[in-house]
Design an enzyme around this catalytic site. Structure first.
Site, PDB file in Angstrom:
ATOM      1  N   CYS A 115       0.841  -1.209   0.000  1.00  0.00           N
ATOM      2  CA  CYS A 115       0.000   0.000   0.000  1.00  0.00           C
ATOM      3  C   CYS A 115       0.872   1.254   0.000  1.00  0.00           C
ATOM      4  CB  CYS A 115      -0.929   0.012   1.215  1.00  0.00           C
ATOM      5  SG  CYS A 115      -2.048  -1.384   1.263  1.00  0.00           S
ATOM      6  N   ASP A 118     -20.594  13.132 -15.225  1.00  0.00           N
ATOM      7  CA  ASP A 118     -22.029  12.898 -15.027  1.00  0.00           C
ATOM      8  C   ASP A 118     -22.301  12.052 -13.779  1.00  0.00           C
ATOM      9  OD1 ASP A 118     -21.049  10.470 -15.851  1.00  0.00           O
ATOM     10  OD2 ASP A 118     -22.330  10.277 -17.624  1.00  0.00           O
TER      11      ASP A 118
END
Ligand code: BEZ
Length: 209
Positions: free
Chosen positions: A46, A139
């Site tokens: 990570c 959108d």
């Protein structure tokens, strides 16, 4: 199974993050977004991923894409870990993380978005978040999702490549072939017009009686 499919409006969730409380759609504004989860703060893979994401963040900004990370750790852990992450690349050491990290401590969002990996458990036997990637359009609809297990780190150049394709194909009726990069040849989407034997173009709902 909970989750989100291509074309769905991405949930307008509220979350605690390293920049305070956000409402996701307000955070995005008119931009594209990439939301990417990781299993745990302070873990090796990570750390390499978030360091890489921070290093290439300008390239996301140039494409009008807002980045936001997520794990089940707390805001305090995210803030503290961010310093380690930024120290990973000497040219970025001491600068703030260029994108926020969501603290999904109660796993509510991870469940809603189908991000938990039942095979990757914490010390209490609770599932961790997988390495999910969601690209959201202006959108607010989901344009792409990719799901990696905890043991496989992602490639952020590939994410930039797919965003270039998504942004191009959102504007023009074209498709991009294997390994396409901006400047390479594109393909016109084949449109197959089917008609019935009597010449009606409404196939398969024929209206010629
Ligand atoms: C890591 O980031 O190194 C990692 C986290 C969870 C499982 C495996 C690897």
């Amino acid at each position: 199974m909970p989750g989100i499919l291509l074309g769905d409006v991405f949930p307008n969730f509220e979350a605690d993050t390293t920049i305070g409380k956000i409402k996701f759609h307000d955070f995005l504004g008119n931009s594209w977004g990439v939301l990417f989860s990781h299993p745990r703060d302070f873990t090796p893979v990570c750390t390499t991923e978030l360091a890489c994401a921070a290093k290439v963040s300008d390239k996301f900004t140039q494409r009008n894409v807002k980045m936001i990370a997520l794990s089940i750790d707390s805001v305090e852990d995210h803030v503290s870990w961010s310093k380690d992450v930024m120290a990973f690349h000497p040219d970025k050491a001491g600068t703030p993380m260029p994108f926020p990290i969501i603290a999904d401590h109660n796993r509510k969002l991870s469940v809603q978005l189908g991000m938990l990996d039942p095979d990757e458990l914490d010390k209490d036997g609770m599932p961790l978040t997988a390495r999910c990637v969601f690209v959201i359009g202006p959108d607010k609809k989901l344009k792409l999702s990719i799901l990696y297990p905890a043991t496989t780190g992602r490639n952020f150049d590939e994410l930039l490549r797919v965003i270039d394709s998504l942004q191009l194909t959102a504007q023009k009726k074209v498709a991009t072939p294997v390994d396409w990069k901006p400047g390479d040849k594109i393909m016109v989407i084949p449109i197959v017009t089917l008609s019935c034997s009597r010449g009606c173009n409404q196939y398969p709902v024929c209206n010629v009686m």
